[in-house]
Motif scaffolding. Structure first.
Motif, PDB file in Angstrom:
ATOM      1  N   PRO A  27      24.709 -11.686  12.829  1.00 49.35           N
ATOM      2  CA  PRO A  27      24.715 -12.491  12.257  1.00 49.35           C
ATOM      3  C   PRO A  27      23.835 -11.617  11.136  1.00 49.35           C
ATOM      4  O   PRO A  27      23.274 -10.108  11.628  1.00 49.35           O
ATOM      5  N   ARG A  28      24.233 -11.917  10.151  1.00 46.97           N
ATOM      6  CA  ARG A  28      23.707 -10.827   9.029  1.00 46.97           C
ATOM      7  C   ARG A  28      22.170 -11.206   9.183  1.00 46.97           C
ATOM      8  O   ARG A  28      21.582 -10.020   7.968  1.00 46.97           O
ATOM      9  N   ARG A  29      21.688 -11.960   9.679  1.00 46.63           N
ATOM     10  CA  ARG A  29      19.869 -11.664   9.476  1.00 46.63           C
ATOM     11  C   ARG A  29      19.088 -10.133  10.425  1.00 46.63           C
ATOM     12  O   ARG A  29      18.055 -10.143  10.269  1.00 46.63           O
ATOM     13  N   VAL A  30      19.866  -9.605  11.173  1.00 44.65           N
ATOM     14  CA  VAL A  30      19.426  -8.764  12.294  1.00 44.65           C
ATOM     15  C   VAL A  30      18.953  -7.843  11.015  1.00 44.65           C
ATOM     16  O   VAL A  30      17.593  -7.982  11.649  1.00 44.65           O
ATOM     17  N   ARG A  31      18.819  -7.684  10.061  1.00 47.22           N
ATOM     18  CA  ARG A  31      18.155  -6.382   9.244  1.00 47.22           C
ATOM     19  C   ARG A  31      17.341  -7.163   8.586  1.00 47.22           C
ATOM     20  O   ARG A  31      16.071  -6.949   9.160  1.00 47.22           O
ATOM     21  N   ASP A  32      17.437  -8.386   8.662  1.00 47.89           N
ATOM     22  CA  ASP A  32      15.673  -9.399   8.152  1.00 47.89           C
ATOM     23  C   ASP A  32      15.043  -9.288   9.758  1.00 47.89           C
ATOM     24  O   ASP A  32      13.551  -8.829   9.032  1.00 47.89           O
ATOM     25  N   GLN A  33      15.488  -9.531  10.893  1.00 48.17           N
ATOM     26  CA  GLN A  33      14.419  -9.753  11.876  1.00 48.17           C
ATOM     27  C   GLN A  33      13.956  -7.624  11.979  1.00 48.17           C
ATOM     28  O   GLN A  33      12.466  -7.861  12.256  1.00 48.17           O
ATOM     29  N   PHE A  34      14.998  -6.519  11.993  1.00 43.13           N
ATOM     30  CA  PHE A  34      14.054  -5.686  11.637  1.00 43.13           C
ATOM     31  C   PHE A  34      12.976  -5.280  11.174  1.00 43.13           C
ATOM     32  O   PHE A  34      12.292  -4.923  11.496  1.00 43.13           O
ATOM     33  N   ASN A  35      13.250  -5.878   9.753  1.00 43.51           N
ATOM     34  CA  ASN A  35      12.153  -5.774   8.646  1.00 43.51           C
ATOM     35  C   ASN A  35      11.221  -6.514   9.371  1.00 43.51           C
ATOM     36  O   ASN A  35       9.831  -5.077   8.596  1.00 43.51           O
ATOM     37  N   GLY A  36      11.192  -7.562   9.905  1.00 42.61           N
ATOM     38  CA  GLY A  36      10.232  -7.996   9.583  1.00 42.61           C
ATOM     39  C   GLY A  36       9.397  -7.660  11.135  1.00 42.61           C
ATOM     40  O   GLY A  36       8.092  -7.985  11.075  1.00 42.61           O
ATOM     41  N   ILE A  37       9.760  -7.219  11.743  1.00 48.05           N
ATOM     42  CA  ILE A  37       9.071  -6.043  13.210  1.00 48.05           C
ATOM     43  C   ILE A  37       8.542  -5.234  12.340  1.00 48.05           C
ATOM     44  O   ILE A  37       7.541  -4.599  13.241  1.00 48.05           O
ATOM     45  N   LEU A  38       9.451  -3.946  12.209  1.00 47.91           N
ATOM     46  CA  LEU A  38       8.475  -2.800  11.391  1.00 47.91           C
ATOM     47  C   LEU A  38       7.293  -3.712  10.375  1.00 47.91           C
ATOM     48  O   LEU A  38       6.051  -2.540  10.094  1.00 47.91           O
ATOM     49  N   TRP A  39       7.170  -4.809   9.724  1.00 49.24           N
ATOM     50  CA  TRP A  39       6.119  -5.424   8.759  1.00 49.24           C
ATOM     51  C   TRP A  39       5.725  -5.267   9.629  1.00 49.24           C
ATOM     52  O   TRP A  39       4.177  -4.874   9.579  1.00 49.24           O
ATOM     53  N   ARG A  40       5.392  -6.024  10.733  1.00 46.01           N
ATOM     54  CA  ARG A  40       4.314  -6.432  11.950  1.00 46.01           C
ATOM     55  C   ARG A  40       3.297  -5.153  13.048  1.00 46.01           C
ATOM     56  O   ARG A  40       2.487  -5.186  12.221  1.00 46.01           O
ATOM     57  N   PHE A  41       4.361  -3.881  12.207  1.00 47.25           N
ATOM     58  CA  PHE A  41       4.095  -2.683  13.416  1.00 47.25           C
ATOM     59  C   PHE A  41       2.876  -1.989  12.088  1.00 47.25           C
ATOM     60  O   PHE A  41       1.838  -1.805  11.998  1.00 47.25           O
ATOM     61  N   ARG A  42       3.883  -1.799  11.248  1.00 46.41           N
ATOM     62  CA  ARG A  42       2.805  -1.289   9.366  1.00 46.41           C
ATOM     63  C   ARG A  42       1.280  -2.183   9.370  1.00 46.41           C
ATOM     64  O   ARG A  42       0.576  -1.490   9.914  1.00 46.41           O
ATOM     65  N   GLU A  43       1.716  -3.637   9.873  1.00 51.94           N
ATOM     66  CA  GLU A  43       0.421  -3.912   9.686  1.00 51.94           C
ATOM     67  C   GLU A  43      -0.960  -3.956  10.630  1.00 51.94           C
ATOM     68  O   GLU A  43      -2.012  -4.227  10.658  1.00 51.94           O
ATOM     69  N   ALA A  44      -0.522  -3.545  12.442  1.00 52.10           N
ATOM     70  CA  ALA A  44      -1.108  -3.751  13.191  1.00 52.10           C
ATOM     71  C   ALA A  44      -1.721  -2.124  13.323  1.00 52.10           C
ATOM     72  O   ALA A  44      -2.920  -2.145  13.186  1.00 52.10           O
ATOM     73  N   ARG A  45      -0.881  -1.291  12.390  1.00 59.88           N
ATOM     74  CA  ARG A  45      -1.159   0.457  12.353  1.00 59.88           C
ATOM     75  C   ARG A  45      -2.306  -0.278  11.106  1.00 59.88           C
ATOM     76  O   ARG A  45      -3.261   0.573  11.353  1.00 59.88           O
ATOM     77  N   ALA A  46      -2.304  -0.406  10.375  1.00 65.38           N
ATOM     78  CA  ALA A  46      -3.180  -0.746   9.034  1.00 65.38           C
ATOM     79  C   ALA A  46      -4.599  -1.286   9.558  1.00 65.38           C
ATOM     80  O   ALA A  46      -5.563  -0.869   8.887  1.00 65.38           O
ATOM     81  N   GLU A  47      -4.526  -2.436  10.364  1.00 63.84           N
ATOM     82  CA  GLU A  47      -5.673  -2.947  11.153  1.00 63.84           C
ATOM     83  C   GLU A  47      -5.821  -1.946  11.987  1.00 63.84           C
ATOM     84  O   GLU A  47      -7.676  -2.339  12.402  1.00 63.84           O
ATOM     85  N   ALA A  48      -5.659  -1.104  12.730  1.00 65.50           N
ATOM     86  CA  ALA A  48      -6.244  -0.101  14.115  1.00 65.50           C
ATOM     87  C   ALA A  48      -7.205   0.833  13.022  1.00 65.50           C
ATOM     88  O   ALA A  48      -7.490   1.282  13.258  1.00 65.50           O
ATOM     89  N   ALA A  49      -6.798   1.028  12.475  1.00 66.51           N
ATOM     90  CA  ALA A  49      -6.745   2.861  10.944  1.00 66.51           C
ATOM     91  C   ALA A  49      -8.335   1.614  10.451  1.00 66.51           C
ATOM     92  O   ALA A  49      -8.369   2.696   9.512  1.00 66.51           O
ATOM     93  N   GLY A  50      -8.585   0.421  10.828  1.00 68.01           N
ATOM     94  CA  GLY A  50     -10.094   0.270   9.322  1.00 68.01           C
ATOM     95  C   GLY A  50      -9.623  -1.026   8.466  1.00 68.01           C
ATOM     96  O   GLY A  50     -10.168  -1.589   7.733  1.00 68.01           O
ATOM     97  N   GLY A  51      -8.213  -1.633   8.610  1.00 68.99           N
ATOM     98  CA  GLY A  51      -7.778  -2.750   7.433  1.00 68.99           C
ATOM     99  C   GLY A  51      -7.390  -1.565   6.033  1.00 68.99           C
ATOM    100  O   GLY A  51      -7.257  -0.381   5.660  1.00 68.99           O
ATOM    101  N   ARG A  52      -7.368  -2.322   5.052  1.00 70.88           N
ATOM    102  CA  ARG A  52      -6.564  -2.734   3.908  1.00 70.88           C
ATOM    103  C   ARG A  52      -7.660  -2.063   3.236  1.00 70.88           C
ATOM    104  O   ARG A  52      -9.517  -2.220   3.480  1.00 70.88           O
ATOM    105  N   PRO A  53      -8.065  -1.396   1.720  1.00 70.47           N
ATOM    106  CA  PRO A  53      -8.804  -0.395   1.958  1.00 70.47           C
ATOM    107  C   PRO A  53      -9.285  -2.245   0.789  1.00 70.47           C
ATOM    108  O   PRO A  53      -9.059  -2.830   0.374  1.00 70.47           O
ATOM    109  N   VAL A  54     -10.246  -1.563   0.145  1.00 71.67           N
ATOM    110  CA  VAL A  54     -11.579  -2.683  -0.544  1.00 71.67           C
ATOM    111  C   VAL A  54     -11.119  -2.522  -1.820  1.00 71.67           C
ATOM    112  O   VAL A  54     -10.700  -1.797  -2.522  1.00 71.67           O
ATOM    113  N   THR A  55     -10.293  -3.579  -2.139  1.00 73.85           N
ATOM    114  CA  THR A  55     -10.095  -4.001  -3.682  1.00 73.85           C
ATOM    115  C   THR A  55     -10.946  -3.622  -4.587  1.00 73.85           C
ATOM    116  O   THR A  55     -10.605  -4.292  -5.941  1.00 73.85           O
TER     117      THR A  55
END
Length: 111
Positions: A27-55
């Protein structure tokens, strides 16, 4: 396409590794599914690095921290944290009671 989305070249490398779809082509959603997986990894990495910077500035963060600690003190009372009281009036009465106890403790600790 967002900054970290899967490119066409990356998708071309990934597609041969995927199992065949049960109903035909992928299905054409494969790209969307991979983008979602990569987004989750980026979020986990941001949380491990102390979270997002305070704005916002330190003064506003201090005020926010005070409010969050107050909510945490309220939630330590088990009846309010688990919401055993089904009637809104009973729950509100519990909030007032817990607030009164916190206020009395504050008054007795400073005098």
């Amino acid at each position: 396409m967002a900054r970290f989305d899967v490119t066409d070249a990356e998708l071309a490398l990934i597609e041969p590794q995927l199992p065949p779809a049960a109903t035909g082509p992928l299905p054409r959603r494969v790209r969307d599914q991979f983008n979602g997986i990569l987004w989750r990894f980026r979020e986990a990495r941001a949380e491990a690095a102390g979270g997002r910077p305070v704005t916002f500035g330190p003064e506003r963060y201090r005020q926010r921290n005070t409010v969050e600690r107050c909510f945490q003190k309220i939630k330590t009372w088990r009846g309010l944290a688990t919401r055993y009281d089904k009637a809104p009036e009973s729950y509100e009465a519990g909030l007032y009671l817990r607030g009164s106890i916190m206020w009395l403790r504050l008054l007795t600790s400073t005098t």
